[in-house]
Scaffold this active site. Structure first.
Site, PDB file in Angstrom:
ATOM      1  N   GLY A  20     -31.244  71.352 -18.781  1.00  0.00           N
ATOM      2  CA  GLY A  20     -31.939  71.860 -19.977  1.00  0.00           C
ATOM      3  C   GLY A  20     -33.007  70.952 -20.560  1.00  0.00           C
ATOM      4  O   GLY A  20     -33.879  70.432 -19.843  1.00  0.00           O
ATOM      5  N   TYR A 158     -30.366  73.987 -38.326  1.00  0.00           N
ATOM      6  CA  TYR A 158     -29.380  74.353 -39.358  1.00  0.00           C
ATOM      7  C   TYR A 158     -28.610  73.147 -39.908  1.00  0.00           C
ATOM      8  O   TYR A 158     -27.505  73.291 -40.404  1.00  0.00           O
ATOM      9  CB  TYR A 158     -28.428  75.446 -38.856  1.00  0.00           C
ATOM     10  CG  TYR A 158     -27.806  75.227 -37.481  1.00  0.00           C
ATOM     11  CD1 TYR A 158     -26.806  74.286 -37.278  1.00  0.00           C
ATOM     12  CD2 TYR A 158     -28.206  76.001 -36.399  1.00  0.00           C
ATOM     13  CE1 TYR A 158     -26.221  74.108 -36.040  1.00  0.00           C
ATOM     14  CE2 TYR A 158     -27.631  75.833 -35.145  1.00  0.00           C
ATOM     15  CZ  TYR A 158     -26.636  74.877 -34.971  1.00  0.00           C
ATOM     16  OH  TYR A 158     -26.056  74.699 -33.736  1.00  0.00           O
TER      17      TYR A 158
END
Ligand code: HXC
Ligand code: NAP
Length: 300
Positions: A20, A158
């Site tokens: 990733g 977040y």
């Protein structure tokens, strides 16, 4: 975008660098001349990435002497403080690191009331404790010798708002952000810079398989973004390269959001309402055009 030797002679460890975003950053750092260590739990994944990046980047930096291997992989579970200490010691046996990128993470969607203590411990152990283990192991060595160091922590958008359904991740990433800002101040005057990137959604197998279980949810996710798309691994890797480079030497304690404006769109009081209004409603809310008053005549 960058000079080819931007990261020459930098020695960089990327946790979770086998897949990733970590893998994309590893490739970019190699292309820019760095020597890169990647770690993760799965030896076979690391070995495959090491081989692939070695071939793709021509064995590392072409400006170098052409003999030194520029990518290395080490199996290590960052939750295990002793294993991290051993990994860092083995890297230092060659030479000190210059950059630590804390990128390893665990996450999944779940209703919080369904979570076991083990589920919390697993995610907090990787994200927060793992970051603490590597940061302390590198930080103590840098401070003891006066070697300059850079830490780049990968958080999420977040961290300040929190997020329903990913609570272990939200609390752990918030802790990572507090660590970033705290140590940026405590260690800054001794040559250690510490920053974070808060990415919005960027398609990777690890994140999307766990957090967007149905393809149609991706369509909805893109609609929630002002730019109407996800980020790319290349965009992420470019920002990471900039932040760890000496060119960003005065950036310390910063959390750089790269999400296309997504969290701001979610936070704005009138954003959703504004998109619901019809053309006619916008029209009726505009001030009415009134006929100009006739100019008053001066008394003669
Ligand atoms: C509830 C779960 C669960 C789930 C695991 N658990 N998955 N609970 N819902 N979906 C519980 C298990 O029951 C167990 O509890 C504990 O968590 C540990 O699970 P294991 O499978 O034994 O752990 P492990 O093999 O170490 O795997 C860790 C993991 C896994 C975090 C659970 O998902 C993983 O390996 N993740 C690594 C990669 C990753 O998550 N990448 C995404 C990053 S994206 P008990 O009680 O039995 O011990 C990201 C931000 C994205 O972070 C933001 C996008 C915008
Ligand atoms: P990913 O491919 O799943 O990356 C996570 C990596 O962490 C994997 O390589 C994994 O390898 C490693 N890892 C997990 N547990 C570990 C442990 N205990 N010890 C060592 N390594 C461990 O997901 P990604 O999307 O690239 O995520 C990379 C980072 O970006 C994470 O910090 C994530 O929170 C953040 N992020 C991603 C997105 C996104 O949309 N992609 C958005 C915001 C933030 P092993 O399984 O082999 O250990």
């Amino acid at each position: 975008m960058f000079q080819k030797d931007l990261l020459q002679r930098k020695r960089i460890l990327i946790t979770g660098g086998g897949t990733g975003l970590g893998k994309a950053a590893a490739q970019r750092f190699l292309e820019l001349g760095a020597e890169v260590y990647i770690c993760g739990r799965r030896q076979e994944v690391l070995a495959a990435t090491e081989r692939e990046l070695h071939e793709r980047t021509g064995g590392g930096n072409k400006n170098d002497d052409g003999r030194k291997k520029m990518i290395h992989s080490l199996a290590c579970d960052v939750r295990d403080a002793a294993a991290v200490e051993a990994m860092i010691e083995s890297i230092w046996a060659d030479d000190p690191l210059d950059v630590l990128m804390n990128n390893a993470a665990g996450n999944f969607l779940a209703r919080t009331e369904d979570l076991s203590l083990g589920a919390f411990q697993s995610v907090i152990g990787i994200v927060l404790m793992g970051t603490l283990h590597t940061t302390m192991a590198c930080g103590r060595r840098w401070l003891a010798t006066g070697h300059k160091g850079v830490v780049l922590n990968i958080t999420t958008t977040y961290t300040t708002t929190g997020s329903a359904y990913v609570v272990p991740s939200a609390v752990a990433k918030a802790g990572m952000q507090a660590l970033t800002r705290s140590l940026a101040v405590e260690w800054g005057n001794r040559g250690i810079r510490m920053n974070a990137i808060a990415p919005g959604p960027i398609p990777t197998e690890g994140a999307f398989s766990r957090l967007l279980p149905r393809p149609e949810l991706e369509v909805e996710a893109k609609k929630r973004n002002p730019l109407g798309r996800f980020g790319t691994t290349e965009e992420f890797a470019n920002l990471a390269a900039f932040l760890v480079s000496d060119g960003a030497g005065y950036i310390n304690g910063e959390v750089v959001t790269m999400d296309g404006g997504e969290w701001l769109q979610g936070a704005g009081e009138f954003t959703a309402l504004g998109r619901e209004l019809t053309e006619k409603e916008w029209e009726t809310m505009r001030p009415k055009k009134t006929a100009p008053k006739p100019a008053s005549r001066r008394p003669e």
